[in-house]
Design an enzyme around this catalytic site. Structure first.
Site, short mmCIF file in Angstrom:
data_model
loop_
_atom_site.label_atom_id
_atom_site.label_comp_id
_atom_site.label_asym_id
_atom_site.label_seq_id
_atom_site.Cartn_x
_atom_site.Cartn_y
_atom_site.Cartn_z
N LEU A 59 0.82 -1.21 0.00
CA LEU A 59 0.00 0.00 0.00
C LEU A 59 0.86 1.26 0.00
O LEU A 59 1.69 1.46 0.89
CB LEU A 59 -0.93 0.00 1.21
CG LEU A 59 -1.85 1.22 1.36
CD1 LEU A 59 -2.80 1.31 0.17
CD2 LEU A 59 -2.60 1.16 2.68
N ASP A 60 0.64 2.11 -1.00
CA ASP A 60 1.32 3.41 -1.12
C ASP A 60 2.84 3.29 -1.11
O ASP A 60 3.54 4.22 -0.71
CB ASP A 60 0.87 4.36 0.00
CG ASP A 60 -0.59 4.75 -0.13
OD1 ASP A 60 -1.14 4.61 -1.24
OD2 ASP A 60 -1.18 5.19 0.88
N GLN A 61 3.36 2.15 -1.54
CA GLN A 61 4.81 1.93 -1.54
C GLN A 61 5.35 1.68 -2.94
O GLN A 61 6.50 1.30 -3.10
CB GLN A 61 5.15 0.73 -0.65
CG GLN A 61 4.77 0.90 0.81
CD GLN A 61 5.55 1.99 1.49
OE1 GLN A 61 6.77 2.10 1.35
NE2 GLN A 61 4.86 2.85 2.23
#
Length: 297
Positions: free
Chosen positions: A241-243
């Site tokens: 997530l969001d990486q």
């Protein structure tokens, strides 16, 4: 620029003569390079890495010189096959896209209209070289926005229990509409690893603060901490997530006179700009993904 342009992206272990060998390939075929940029990363894992973007005018692909250089053929397939042979000799990864292929972009939203409006207006103004054949949402809120631009709108509600079926329907829409790129324009759902593996590339936008605030009401959290900068990050979506690999980022200054709503307004402005820059870089074939990071040429 010629409508018969082809954009090549190359990533390879750095070695002497790379620029000359790549440029020489097109010179031998009598094809003109109209734009080129390159970068060498000396800190890459496993040794220095070389990256290059070449925009080539292939209008002369049927010329005797090009046919001779490509083994008697004037097709794009022959060009790609010969370039692939050179790339293999250089241990290079490469890709190509032709200017007469207009990418098809699906915009996926929830309730916030800011990024959707911005993307469609930029596309209609010619700033984003693509088609937007559909808008997909998990709520009906933005259907009037899509209808105002005469873009087909599909609402696919989702709950934790229906998520697998909803993502299956989402993938079916992407295939049916020949989508090349998915843009999450403030889509407030986490996509599964299975969906991301089957889907075209996915670009996401999220707020980015110093420090980072996760969960509900991030701008209220930022206000409570007295932050001085708000920002946004656009990246390719991955299972983490969001990486995902970052394409574009920016920040804007705020101060103690601003409440949470004003901070959110400033943040939305940054999100719109950052997302459109990222989408444009992808559409213009300027982004090379290298592991967990990107090189934007």
């Amino acid at each position: 620029m010629s409508v018969l342009a082809a954009t090549f992206l190359v990533a390879a272990p750095d070695q002497p003569g790379l620029v000359a060998r790549l440029a020489g390939f097109f010179y031998d075929a009598g094809l003109n390079i109209v734009d080129a940029s390159n970068h060498t990363d000396p800190w890459a894992d496993g040794g220095p890495r070389f990256f290059m973007r070449l925009v080539v005018d292939i209008a002369g692909l049927s010329s005797p010189r090009a046919v001779a250089a490509l083994g008697g053929s004037s097709t794009r397939g022959a060009l790609e096959a010969r370039f692939g042979e050179l790339s293999a000799a250089l241990s290079a990864a490469w890709s190509v896209r032709y200017a007469d292929h207009v990418p098809r972009v699906a915009v996926v939203v929830t309730r916030d209209p800011a990024c959707l409006y911005d993307l469609v207006l930029r596309q209609r103004a010619g700033e984003l070289a693509c088609e937007i054949p559909l808008v997909i949402a998990n709520h009906p809120t933005l259907e009037p926005v899509a209808e105002s631009f005469r873009i087909p709108f599909y609402c696919l509600p989702v709950t934790p229990e229906t998520k697998p079926e909803q993502e299956k329907s989402l993938l079916e829409l992407l295939v049916r509409h020949d989508v090349d790129l998915v843009v999450l324009a403030r889509y407030m759902q986490i996509l599964s690893e299975g969906f991301l593996a089957a889907a075209p590339p996915v670009i996401n936008i999220h707020h980015g603060f110093l420090p980072a605030f996760q969960g509900a009401k991030p701008y209220h959290q930022a206000h409570a901490r007295g932050v001085k900068l708000v920002g946004a990050t656009a990246h390719y979506a991955t299972k983490d997530l969001d990486q995902g690999p970052i394409i574009e980022q920016d920040v804007a200054r705020v101060d103690h006179t601003m409440g949470p709503d004003e901070m959110a307004r400033v943040g939305r402005d940054v999100e719109r700009v950052v997302l459109s820059r990222a989408v444009r870089a992808h559409l213009e074939r300027r982004v090379i993904v290298e592991g967990r990071r990107t090189v934007v040429l």
